[in-house]
Design a protein around this motif. Structure first.
Motif, mmCIF file in Angstrom:
data_model
loop_
_atom_site.group_PDB
_atom_site.id
_atom_site.type_symbol
_atom_site.label_atom_id
_atom_site.label_comp_id
_atom_site.label_asym_id
_atom_site.label_seq_id
_atom_site.Cartn_x
_atom_site.Cartn_y
_atom_site.Cartn_z
ATOM 1 N N LYS A 8 0.915 -1.448 -0.075
ATOM 2 C CA LYS A 8 0.512 0.066 0.011
ATOM 3 C C LYS A 8 0.510 1.055 -0.204
ATOM 4 O O LYS A 8 1.723 1.561 0.651
ATOM 5 C CB LYS A 8 -1.068 0.039 1.461
ATOM 6 C CG LYS A 8 -2.264 -0.860 1.452
ATOM 7 C CD LYS A 8 -2.979 -0.451 2.422
ATOM 8 C CE LYS A 8 -4.400 -1.793 1.746
ATOM 9 N NZ LYS A 8 -3.985 -3.422 2.049
ATOM 10 N N ASP A 84 -3.068 5.076 -1.081
ATOM 11 C CA ASP A 84 -3.964 4.153 -0.369
ATOM 12 C C ASP A 84 -4.563 5.238 0.811
ATOM 13 O O ASP A 84 -5.048 5.118 0.931
ATOM 14 C CB ASP A 84 -3.024 3.074 0.249
ATOM 15 C CG ASP A 84 -3.175 2.616 -1.591
ATOM 16 O OD1 ASP A 84 -4.378 2.058 -2.140
ATOM 17 O OD2 ASP A 84 -1.742 2.031 -2.186
ATOM 18 N N ILE A 85 -3.475 5.769 1.415
ATOM 19 C CA ILE A 85 -3.813 6.031 3.016
ATOM 20 C C ILE A 85 -2.946 7.441 3.329
ATOM 21 O O ILE A 85 -1.452 7.729 2.888
ATOM 22 C CB ILE A 85 -3.148 4.561 3.718
ATOM 23 C CG1 ILE A 85 -3.723 3.408 3.289
ATOM 24 C CG2 ILE A 85 -3.202 5.282 4.938
ATOM 25 C CD1 ILE A 85 -3.436 2.286 4.803
ATOM 26 N N ILE A 128 -7.934 9.537 -3.818
ATOM 27 C CA ILE A 128 -8.089 8.029 -2.434
ATOM 28 C C ILE A 128 -9.172 7.658 -2.563
ATOM 29 O O ILE A 128 -9.824 6.502 -2.175
ATOM 30 C CB ILE A 128 -7.608 9.221 -1.386
ATOM 31 C CG1 ILE A 128 -6.583 8.746 -0.902
ATOM 32 C CG2 ILE A 128 -8.131 7.880 -0.014
ATOM 33 C CD1 ILE A 128 -6.272 10.283 0.451
ATOM 34 N N ARG A 131 -8.426 4.955 -5.481
ATOM 35 C CA ARG A 131 -8.697 3.900 -4.111
ATOM 36 C C ARG A 131 -9.396 3.616 -3.133
ATOM 37 O O ARG A 131 -8.665 2.038 -2.442
ATOM 38 C CB ARG A 131 -7.447 3.828 -4.129
ATOM 39 C CG ARG A 131 -6.082 3.935 -5.541
ATOM 40 C CD ARG A 131 -4.916 3.933 -4.695
ATOM 41 N NE ARG A 131 -3.722 4.468 -6.077
ATOM 42 C CZ ARG A 131 -2.655 3.357 -6.042
ATOM 43 N NH1 ARG A 131 -2.189 2.287 -5.158
ATOM 44 N NH2 ARG A 131 -1.757 3.644 -6.777
ATOM 45 N N GLY A 133 -9.867 4.219 -0.424
ATOM 46 C CA GLY A 133 -8.657 4.350 0.728
ATOM 47 C C GLY A 133 -8.419 5.542 2.079
ATOM 48 O O GLY A 133 -10.322 4.990 2.148
ATOM 49 N N VAL A 176 -14.651 5.120 0.824
ATOM 50 C CA VAL A 176 -13.239 5.723 1.795
ATOM 51 C C VAL A 176 -13.605 6.007 3.041
ATOM 52 O O VAL A 176 -14.675 5.963 3.343
ATOM 53 C CB VAL A 176 -13.218 7.195 0.792
ATOM 54 C CG1 VAL A 176 -11.845 7.574 1.644
ATOM 55 C CG2 VAL A 176 -12.769 6.949 -0.488
#
Length: 269
Positions: A8, A84-85, A128, A131, A133, A176
Motif C-alpha cells: 500500500k 492508498d492511505i 484516495i 483506491r 483508501g 473511503v
C-alpha cells in the motif's frame, strides 16, 4: 503478521521525527511504500539514508504552504502511482495564555495543524477515492476539550476533527474511510518546539518525559486503528476520562483541568 499494509502507498506528513518518523519506520517494516515530508532537509536525508533499499520517497515541504502540500502529494502520486492511505501527522503546539499570545502564534498553529491537513487531503482526495483508501488525522484530547495555554492548538484540533467528520459524511458510500486518532502525551519534540507567546520555540518540556508513551508505541496503536478502520481512537486512560467527564460533567472538568495546568495562579504545564 498482518499484510494489510503490504504494497500500500502511505503518505505521512511530518515524518522526519517523533510519531511521524516512527510511523514511517513501522510502515516500511510492514511492506508499505511510504512517502513523507518535513521542513528539515537534513533530517529527511538522514531518514532516507537509513532505508536506501526501501520504497521511501521524501520531500522537503512546509504543510502550512499549499504549494508545498500540492508538490508533496503530486510527487508521491507520480513516483508511486497513487495514494492508498494519507496520515495527516504534521503538527505544532504552543504554550501561552490567550492574553499574552500574539495573533501570529494563533495563525501559525492553525496553518500547520488545520490547513496543512486540509491542503494535503484536498490534493490527495481524487486518488484516495479511486483506491477506496483511508484518510487519517492525528488529533489530540485538545480536539475534545479546550486546554488552557493551548488555546490555538485546541482550536486547530477542534477544527480538524469537525472538518474530517464533515468529509467522512460526504464520502459515505464511496468506500473511503475517514478517521482521527488522539495520542496522549508522547515523548517527542512537539513540546520543545511549541511556540511561546512571541512565536518562538520554547525549547523545554513542562512535563516529566520519562513516563510518557514512546513514538514507537504510539505508531503501533495508530496502525492497528487504521487496519481495524476505527471511527476514532483515544489512546490513554487520562484521555478517555477527560472526554467522558467533559461530556457529562463539564463544570467539574473545568475545575480539574484548571488545577492540572495551573499552580498559584501561574500556568505550569
Amino acid at each position: 503478521m498482518s499484510d494489510f499494509f503490504k504494497n500500500k502507498v502511505v503518505a505521512v506528513t511530518g515524518g522526519s521525527e517523533g510519531i511521524g518518523k516512527a510511523l514511517v519506520e513501522l510502515l516500511l517494516s510492514k511492506g508499505a511504500k511510504v512517502s513523507t515530508c518535513g521542513r528539515n532537509y537534513d533530517k529527511l536525508y538522514h531518514l532516507q539514508s537509513r532505508f536506501p533499499s526501501y520504497p521511501l520517497h521524501t520531500v522537503a515541504a512546509d504543510v502550512s504552504i499549499e504549494n508545498d502540500c500540492r508538490h508533496f502529494i503530486h510527487s508521491t502520486i507520480k513516483m508511486m502511482g497513487g495514494i492508498d492511505i494519507l496520515i495527516n501527522n504534521a503538527g505544532i503546539s504552543m504554550k501561552a495564555l490567550v492574553q499574552d499570545a500574539s495573533t501570529e502564534v494563533m495563525r501559525n498553529v492553525m496553518n500547520v495543524n488545520f490547513f496543512g491537513a486540509a491542503y494535503c487531503t484536498k490534493h490527495a482526495l481524487d486518488t484516495i477515492i479511486q483506491r477506496k483508501g483511508v484518510i487519517v488525522g492525528i488529533s489530540s484530547i485538545a480536539g475534545y476539550r479546550g486546554l488552557p495555554g493551548r488555546s490555538a492548538y485546541s482550536a486547530s484540533k477542534f477544527a480538524l476533527q469537525g472538518w474530517l467528520e464533515a468529509l467522512r459524511t460526504e464520502l459515505l458510500g464511496t468506500g473511503v474511510h475517514v478517521m482521527w486518532v488522539c495520542p496522549g502525551y508522547t515523548t517527542s519534540n512537539i513540546r520543545y518546539a511549541a511556540l511561546n507567546e512571541e512565536g518562538n520555540a520554547q525549547g523545554e518540556s513542562p512535563l516529566d518525559e520519562s513516563g510518557l508513551m514512546s513514538p514507537e508505541e504510539c505508531a503501533v496503536h495508530i496502525l492497528k486503528a487504521i487496519e481495524k478502520k476505527k471511527r476514532t481512537m483515544v489512546m490513554t486512560f487520562m484521555g478517555k476520562e477527560t472526554v467522558f467527564l467533559n461530556k457529562f460533567f463539564p463544570g467539574l472538568t473545568d475545575r480539574l483541568v484548571k488545577r492540572f495546568f495551573f499552580k498559584d495562579g501561574k500556568l505550569i504545564k
